[in-house]
Scaffold this active site. Sequence first.
Site, PDB file in Angstrom:
ATOM      1  N   LYS A  10      34.537  42.030  35.551  1.00  0.00           N
ATOM      2  CA  LYS A  10      35.420  41.964  36.702  1.00  0.00           C
ATOM      3  C   LYS A  10      34.588  42.273  37.939  1.00  0.00           C
ATOM      4  CE  LYS A  10      39.417  41.302  34.651  1.00  0.00           C
ATOM      5  NZ  LYS A  10      40.243  40.127  34.948  1.00  0.00           N
ATOM      6  N   ASP A  27      34.978  37.534  36.966  1.00  0.00           N
ATOM      7  CA  ASP A  27      36.389  37.282  37.298  1.00  0.00           C
ATOM      8  C   ASP A  27      36.773  38.170  38.474  1.00  0.00           C
ATOM      9  OD1 ASP A  27      39.107  36.824  37.407  1.00  0.00           O
ATOM     10  OD2 ASP A  27      39.544  37.484  35.356  1.00  0.00           O
ATOM     11  N   ASP A  68      42.618  30.819  36.986  1.00  0.00           N
ATOM     12  CA  ASP A  68      43.534  31.595  36.141  1.00  0.00           C
ATOM     13  C   ASP A  68      44.859  31.704  36.911  1.00  0.00           C
ATOM     14  OD1 ASP A  68      44.917  33.588  34.769  1.00  0.00           O
ATOM     15  OD2 ASP A  68      43.336  35.079  34.809  1.00  0.00           O
ATOM     16  N   GLY A  92      43.202  36.611  28.254  1.00  0.00           N
ATOM     17  CA  GLY A  92      43.847  37.764  27.617  1.00  0.00           C
ATOM     18  C   GLY A  92      44.595  38.565  28.656  1.00  0.00           C
TER      19      GLY A  92
END
Length: 369
Positions: A163, A188, A238, A290
């Site tokens: 992240k 991400d 996403d 996830g």
Amino acid sequence: MRIERIELRLLRLPLVRFFETSFGRIDDRSVLLVTVEDDGAIGIGECVADAHPYYSAETTRTAWHIIADFIAPLVLGREFPHPQAIHPFLQVVRGHNMAKAAVEMAAWDLFARAAGIPLSHALGGTRQAIESGVSIGIQPSLEGLAERVQVELEAGYRRVKIKIKPGWDLSAVTMIRSRFGGVPLMVDANGAYRLADAGQLQALDEFDLLMIEQPLDYDDIRDHARLQSRLRTPICLDESLHTVRDAEEAIELDACRVINVKPGRIGGHAQSIELHDLAARHGIPVWHGGMLETGIGRAHNIHLSTLPNFTLPGDVAASRRYYAPDLIEPEIVVSREGTIAVPTGPGIGVHVVQQRVNDATIECLEKRV
Ligand code: OSB
Ligand code: MG
């Protein structure tokens, strides 16, 4: 299939380790489980909304409200020839994909169990094992991040995602490349940057990342297209993809070259299959995201990941990274080769330990025909 009973359960489960993203840190997870029943046969789904509206607008409480007051009255007692018929029927309710998905996915489990086949077969999947990656949250220090990466690579995972946010990006990626060489790596941002930060994101181009996931705002497609034209690294969307049509738009505008599939975000398994097929037609690889699921949602994700265009390792990892114990037995494990075996029993094919569910339950509601 005719759903005669719907049960909602709100649970609170402590995470094995805190999880921090650009939108905040959590120490435990609010989980909404949905059970559907038809003539004594049951199916179970997990809503991926959390207690807060920071990843998406939905929360476990909004999902509870939408399922109890709108979705349950719509589906209870109605005959559905196939779980694929559920999502179109729920389109009268706008948005609330996570609420819809929880019910729809429970119905898929019920359908597959009744047919005596693994959910993967019902969904059209073919693999017997899936490739697993890990998502590593923002850590208190670079040293702490190095330890986490080390542990996960030793466990066998096939790729590492970290992240990032402004101030925790270049330094983290530089450290990983210097300490762990060419490990398959991605980042991400969960929407933490703006187009004006393009220069900072371009600096990541030299690190040979698999992709940059959701750098810009959660509902943006246009600026992602502008950003992609300035980056060598593929963008993966996403949060921005709430519907299959969003994905069509993103592909047409070249706003992403990889897609993260999360059934909760897109409204369930049927929509996920459509998204998967759309991407395949355009030569865009997908992987399974996830949402810190318990073994129940995790099992659903494993089954969906068996479709052929899931060609990149997903964020579907072993139970022990999240909950100890998990709600299911046996727990989901990753092999030394970084793969997870697809359960072979009927439906999701995992045993839910009811006592653990009961112990974690905060609230329960039952609706019948
Ligand atoms: O953006 O993929 C994400 C967890 C919660 C909300 C959003 C995301 C995530 C993860 C964790 O990255 C994936 C996992 O390990 O389940
Ligand atoms: Mg993400």
